[in-house]
Design an enzyme around this catalytic site. Structure first.
Site, PDB file in Angstrom:
ATOM      1  N   ASP A 183       0.855  -1.187   0.000  1.00 13.72           N
ATOM      2  CA  ASP A 183       0.000   0.000   0.000  1.00 13.72           C
ATOM      3  C   ASP A 183       0.887   1.231   0.000  1.00 13.72           C
ATOM      4  O   ASP A 183       2.049   1.187   0.428  1.00 13.72           O
ATOM      5  CB  ASP A 183      -0.908  -0.017   1.242  1.00 13.72           C
ATOM      6  N   HIS A 184       0.335   2.337  -0.476  1.00 11.38           N
ATOM      7  CA  HIS A 184       1.040   3.616  -0.444  1.00 11.38           C
ATOM      8  C   HIS A 184       0.788   4.297   0.895  1.00 11.38           C
ATOM      9  O   HIS A 184      -0.326   4.746   1.167  1.00 11.38           O
ATOM     10  CB  HIS A 184       0.561   4.511  -1.589  1.00 11.38           C
ATOM     11  N   TYR A 192      -4.920   4.860   0.152  1.00 12.91           N
ATOM     12  CA  TYR A 192      -6.009   4.051  -0.406  1.00 12.91           C
ATOM     13  C   TYR A 192      -5.621   3.209  -1.621  1.00 12.91           C
ATOM     14  O   TYR A 192      -6.428   3.031  -2.515  1.00 12.91           O
ATOM     15  CB  TYR A 192      -7.220   4.922  -0.761  1.00 12.91           C
ATOM     16  N   HIS A 193      -4.439   2.617  -1.625  1.00 16.86           N
ATOM     17  CA  HIS A 193      -4.012   1.834  -2.779  1.00 16.86           C
ATOM     18  C   HIS A 193      -3.541   0.433  -2.391  1.00 16.86           C
ATOM     19  O   HIS A 193      -2.472  -0.002  -2.820  1.00 16.86           O
ATOM     20  CB  HIS A 193      -2.888   2.563  -3.527  1.00 16.86           C
ATOM     21  N   PRO A 194      -4.316  -0.338  -1.607  1.00 17.18           N
ATOM     22  CA  PRO A 194      -3.877  -1.689  -1.265  1.00 17.18           C
ATOM     23  C   PRO A 194      -3.961  -2.633  -2.469  1.00 17.18           C
ATOM     24  O   PRO A 194      -4.940  -2.609  -3.214  1.00 17.18           O
ATOM     25  CB  PRO A 194      -4.856  -2.114  -0.162  1.00 17.18           C
TER      26      PRO A 194
END
Length: 539
Positions: free
Chosen positions: A300-301, A475-477
């Site tokens: 994630d980011h 919000y990038h899993p």
């Protein structure tokens, strides 16, 4: 009920599959979604993301949280995920970003044949209806509207000018395989006169226009409990309308397509007995297929935000005057499709290198025209802005598991943020670069007061203190059912679950590594390509 294909999850990937597979009138498609229909004002109005994002109350949002993170001073992180037809594309900032050429070429080098940049570019173009028209990198006849921002704020243009003063190059297109530079994001927003300025979620692009197809059945408020099997073949899905309601089974003659996202796809597989045997047995789940990679490889980011107060009232603020002003913006948006109500909030973009020796950017900035503090869960009176920085290709790896065998329980999410020191080092460098941009001459009139003592941070230890105290997801899993050919791969390069027939995973969980940017456009691309793979299997 029996269909040819049953799709679990009507998010970005599931919406694409439902639209594409139902193009053939000879097959029957069922799309299951745990949330609502996704076509109300809170999804159509771009700025309404401020209502859904905080998860207080849970509006179109699962609003998950992580387990305690040692790298974040023991804090639990927040994990918003869309719970509606359209999924996270119905509540996100609408940013259209593909990532770098090297991201996809790297997938191919890991054994994912057919997923290099040149192979996936046609699927990006196939999905796209770009406002600027078609060229070698863009399409103009796809369902997904991709627009220039309707009315970016002057403060955003000042941010871009300030970045240029710091010798960062200007970019007018972040989606040609090389995203280095600063500029404005393009957004998934309608640009035709009838819906100008409305959010173009994946559902608005692929599902809502074809809801009248007799071969497409969309079932909302349908929480998937588990998959059904005959031996090693997936045959359907069991769902409930309510936690204490009756079980309902839908059967798939051809394939079950799991599109529940990087957090809930591995959860559903594990609840169905597919995963690492040790992970399942401890929850009393019978092992149907021992597949050790399920739920592993979470990436994630991690996002750190520099926040400032401003005297510029042409931003999104909190207070009586700000509320009255924004009401006028909503009125203008309904009339013209423009105004601040059409904003993605994250208007300004930057993809930068923390060292000139790097072959591609390693950090991304989102310049936001509001004080989005703690995912807009901490509100501050007045006006402000923030600049978010994340490391594009994190080294830390986490997991998604089960808290229990209860299908209505949230998944156990452990991103293991900052478990690799290289991520912290890059974030510190990125925060310093971001501060330099915000202190450039072009931006001086907008910067009033730094929050959380950010301007006092001088040493690496100061920055580490700030990052561990406030950083969280942007919000990038991805990656929890990764595609590949190694022992930890969950799906093969055609997205078929290894060892199980009639079952594919199609969503961000299949990414073997995180792309260098936002993940919505890549997820839509994955589903476009998957639709072709599925059709080829059926022929």
């Amino acid at each position: 009920m029996q269909f040819d294909y049953v799709i679990v999850g009507a998010g970005s990937a599931g919406s694409v599959l439902a639209g594409r597979l139902s193009e053939d009138p000879g097959i029957r498609v069922c799309l299951l979604e745990a949330g609502n229909g996704g076509n109300g004002m809170l999804t159509r109005l771009p700025a309404a993301t401020v209502a859904s994002l905080p998860g207080r109350p849970k509006i179109n949002n699962w609003a998950f949280e992580t387990v305690a993170q040692p790298g974040l001073n023991g804090r639990k992180g927040y994990q918003p995920r869309g719970k509606t037809v359209g999924g996270s594309s119905a509540i996100n900032a609408m940013l259209y970003v593909r990532g770098q050429r090297q991201d996809y070429d790297g997938w191919a080098e890991l054994g994912c044949a057919g997923w290099d940049w040149d192979s996936v570019l046609p699927y990006f173009k196939m999905s796209e209806h770009n406002e600027d028209g078609a060229d070698d990198h863009h399409g103009d006849s796809g369902p997904l509207h991709v627009s220039n921002q309707k009315q970016p704020r002057p403060i955003t243009r000042a941010f871009i000018e300030a970045a240029e003063q710091m010798q960062h190059r200007r970019s007018r297109d972040f989606n040609r395989g090389d995203n280095e530079g600063v500029g404005l994001y393009q957004v998934t927003q309608f640009h035709d006169p009838s819906k100008n300025g409305e959010r173009c979620s994946a559902a608005a692009a692929y599902v809502f226009p074809v809801m009248d197809r007799p071969n497409l059945t969309v079932i909302t408020d349908a929480h998937a409990k588990e998959l059904t099997f005959e031996g090693k073949r997936a045959t359907g899905v069991v769902y409930r309308k309510k936690a204490k309601g009756a079980d309902i089974t839908v059967s798939a003659r051809r394939e079950v397509l799991v599109c529940a996202g990087a957090l809930q796809t591995p959860q559903l597989l594990q609840l169905s007995g597919i995963g690492a045997a040790d992970d399942l047995v401890k929850h009393g789940i019978e092992v149907r297929h021992d597949l050790p990679g399920v739920g592993k490889n979470l990436q994630d980011h991690l996002d750190f935000t520099l926040l400032y107060k401003t005297r510029d009232t042409n931003t999104f603020g909190i207070g009586v005057a700000a509320a009255l002003n924004f009401a006028g913006h909503i009125w203008r948006w309904r009339k013209t499709g423009k105004s601040m109500a059409a904003t993605p909030f994250a208007e300004g973009a930057a993809f930068l290198k923390t060292s000139p020796d790097l072959d591609r950017p390693d950090i991304q900035l989102h310049f936001v025209i509001s004080l989005a503090d703690d995912h807009a869960r901490k509100l501050h009176y007045g006006y402000g802005f923030g600049c978010h920085v994340c490391k594009l290709r994190p080294e830390s790896r986490g997991t998604v598991g089960l808290h229990s065998a209860d299908p209505f329980a949230a998944p156990a999410i452990d991103p293991a943020y900052l478990s690799d020191d290289r991520d912290l080092d890059t974030l510190i460098k990125g925060a310093r670069m971001t501060k330099d941009i915000l202190h450039a001459p072009a931006f001086s009139k907008f910067r009033h007061k730094a929050m959380y003592g950010m301007d006092d941070a001088q040493t690496d230890a100061d920055w580490e203190h700030h990052i561990r105290a406030r950083a969280d997801t942007i919000y990038h899993p991805v990656g929890t059912c990764k595609m590949g050919v190694d022992a930890m791969a969950v799906v093969d390069p055609e997205l078929r679950v290894r060892g199980i027939e009639g079952l594919r995973v199609v969503d961000a969980s299949v990414m073997p590594t995180l792309v260098s940017g936002n993940t919505n456009a890549p997820t839509i691309m994955i589903a476009e390509k998957a639709a072709d793979l599925i059709k080829a299997t059926a022929r």
